[in-house]
Design a protein around this motif. Structure first.
Motif, PDB file in Angstrom:
ATOM      1  N   GLY A 149       0.817  -1.196   0.000  1.00  0.00           N
ATOM      2  CA  GLY A 149       0.000   0.000   0.000  1.00  0.00           C
ATOM      3  C   GLY A 149       0.857   1.256   0.000  1.00  0.00           C
ATOM      4  N   GLN A 150       1.958   1.212   0.754  1.00  0.00           N
ATOM      5  CA  GLN A 150       2.825   2.387   0.883  1.00  0.00           C
ATOM      6  C   GLN A 150       3.559   2.690  -0.419  1.00  0.00           C
ATOM      7  OE1 GLN A 150       5.734   2.066   4.002  1.00  0.00           O
ATOM      8  NE2 GLN A 150       6.230   4.239   3.954  1.00  0.00           N
ATOM      9  N   ALA A 153       1.206   4.051  -3.000  1.00  0.00           N
ATOM     10  CA  ALA A 153       0.899   5.443  -2.692  1.00  0.00           C
ATOM     11  C   ALA A 153       2.012   6.363  -3.195  1.00  0.00           C
ATOM     12  CB  ALA A 153       0.717   5.611  -1.189  1.00  0.00           C
ATOM     13  N   LYS A 154       3.264   5.952  -2.998  1.00  0.00           N
ATOM     14  CA  LYS A 154       4.390   6.763  -3.468  1.00  0.00           C
ATOM     15  C   LYS A 154       4.382   6.867  -4.986  1.00  0.00           C
ATOM     16  CE  LYS A 154       8.520   8.778  -3.178  1.00  0.00           C
ATOM     17  NZ  LYS A 154       8.962   8.760  -4.582  1.00  0.00           N
ATOM     18  N   ASP A 156       1.776   6.669  -6.910  1.00  0.00           N
ATOM     19  CA  ASP A 156       0.639   7.531  -7.245  1.00  0.00           C
ATOM     20  C   ASP A 156       1.022   8.995  -7.101  1.00  0.00           C
ATOM     21  OD1 ASP A 156      -1.873   8.491  -7.764  1.00  0.00           O
ATOM     22  OD2 ASP A 156      -2.872   7.435  -6.150  1.00  0.00           O
ATOM     23  N   LEU A 157       1.672   9.336  -5.997  1.00  0.00           N
ATOM     24  CA  LEU A 157       2.103  10.707  -5.755  1.00  0.00           C
ATOM     25  C   LEU A 157       3.072  11.175  -6.827  1.00  0.00           C
ATOM     26  CD1 LEU A 157       2.306  13.254  -4.047  1.00  0.00           C
ATOM     27  CD2 LEU A 157       3.986  12.074  -2.603  1.00  0.00           C
ATOM     28  N   LEU A 183      -2.536  13.858  -0.786  1.00  0.00           N
ATOM     29  CA  LEU A 183      -2.355  12.443  -1.105  1.00  0.00           C
ATOM     30  C   LEU A 183      -1.712  11.686   0.048  1.00  0.00           C
ATOM     31  CD1 LEU A 183      -1.293  12.654  -4.854  1.00  0.00           C
ATOM     32  CD2 LEU A 183      -3.384  11.672  -3.949  1.00  0.00           C
ATOM     33  N   PHE A 187      -3.373   8.609   2.005  1.00  0.00           N
ATOM     34  CA  PHE A 187      -2.747   7.301   2.097  1.00  0.00           C
ATOM     35  C   PHE A 187      -2.702   6.799   3.529  1.00  0.00           C
ATOM     36  CE2 PHE A 187      -0.201   8.822  -1.782  1.00  0.00           C
ATOM     37  CZ  PHE A 187      -1.252   8.493  -2.625  1.00  0.00           C
ATOM     38  N   ARG A 188      -2.665   7.726   4.491  1.00  0.00           N
ATOM     39  CA  ARG A 188      -2.665   7.325   5.900  1.00  0.00           C
ATOM     40  C   ARG A 188      -3.972   6.623   6.279  1.00  0.00           C
ATOM     41  NH1 ARG A 188      -0.436  12.680   9.101  1.00  0.00           N
ATOM     42  NH2 ARG A 188       1.713  12.626   8.348  1.00  0.00           N
ATOM     43  N   THR A 190      -5.734   4.723   4.178  1.00  0.00           N
ATOM     44  CA  THR A 190      -5.974   3.545   3.365  1.00  0.00           C
ATOM     45  C   THR A 190      -5.257   2.348   3.964  1.00  0.00           C
ATOM     46  OG1 THR A 190      -4.106   4.111   1.925  1.00  0.00           O
ATOM     47  CG2 THR A 190      -6.280   4.895   1.262  1.00  0.00           C
ATOM     48  N   GLY A 232     -11.207   7.699  -5.985  1.00  0.00           N
ATOM     49  CA  GLY A 232     -10.359   7.723  -4.796  1.00  0.00           C
ATOM     50  C   GLY A 232     -11.080   8.303  -3.596  1.00  0.00           C
TER      51      GLY A 232
END
Length: 247
Positions: A149-150, A153-154, A156-157, A183, A187-188, A190, A232
């Motif tokens: 997930g992390q 997220a990175k 995506d950013l 974002l 992410f925190r 999700t 999202g």
């Protein structure tokens, strides 16, 4: 929610950054109420173990963000939320740290919808072939089955910030800190893990944005970006409700 008081955390933050972060979080979380007067320089300098010079610079930073105002013989007072610069990445990050509700998440999404779809249409008009190739690499990289997930997220950013660059509008890039803070805060909330179906969905949605940009289809790029933001937001609100019900 953050605990009361000021817990000093070890790390690489400078003394200035530590004071700004901890006082900023205390104000945004409501531990200092609107209209409250902060402790005097001597007391705060002792509390944070910093010089009065460092403390004054930190107060200037908080004042520039609209959180406080200093008055001679009165002290430093917390300003109403209407004065806060919500486009400031720190202020937005402190909101997410303090805990956000559905209304706040919708407000963030509304701002993103006002900015990013138009940035995507500008990219369709102006992006170079190199820009498009770079964005496609970033979008395709989201499909890596090894993502957590992390790391998803990175990725995506990285994509969204690169798209702002590709719009070739310097004002769009200047709001990158807003998008980044939004974002990161999202992410925190999700899941720390990402299943294959979620990875594929995210990757394909972003690949579609780049495909429309590559076709120089401004309306298509705008629509594809709107879809990514709206989906999202819906997923995030569902996650927030699930956390609230289990808490």
């Amino acid at each position: 929610m953050p605990s009361s008081g000021f817990g000093h955390q070890p790390g690489k933050r400078t003394s200035h950054r530590l004071v700004v972060d901890e006082l900023g979080q205390a104000i945004v979380s409501g531990r200092f109420a609107v209209g409250d007067t902060l402790s005097g320089d001597t007391e705060l300098a002792a509390r944070f173990n910093v010089s009065r010079t460092v403390l004054r610079e930190a107060m200037k930073t908080l004042a520039a963000k609209g959180l406080v105002v200093a008055r001679a013989r009165i002290g430093t007072r917390v300003l109403p939320r209407a004065n806060w610069n919500l486009f400031d990445g720190d202020v937005l990050t402190w909101h997410f740290s303090a805990g956000v509700d559905e209304e706040f998440l919708r407000h963030v999404s509304e701002v993103r919808l006002a900015l990013e779809p138009y940035a995507a249409s500008l990219a369709a008009r102006r992006a170079t072939d190199a820009d498009i190739a770079w964005m496609m690499r970033l979008a395709v990289a989201m499909a890596d089955a090894g993502h957590s997930g992390q790391t998803l997220a990175k990725a995506d950013l990285d994509f969204h910030l690169r798209l702002l660059e590709a719009s070739l509008n310097p004002f769009m890039r200047s709001v990158g800190s807003l998008i980044e803070a939004a974002l990161v805060g999202v992410f925190r909330l999700t899941s720390p893990s990402a299943d294959d179906s979620e990875i594929d969905r995210v990757a394909m949605a972003h690949i579609r944005i780049v495909e429309e940009i590559g076709r120089r289809n401004e309306e298509g790029a705008r629509s594809a970006m709107e879809h990514v933001i709206r989906v999202g937001q819906e997923r995030l609100i569902l996650n927030l409700r699930a956390q609230d019900s289990s808490g």
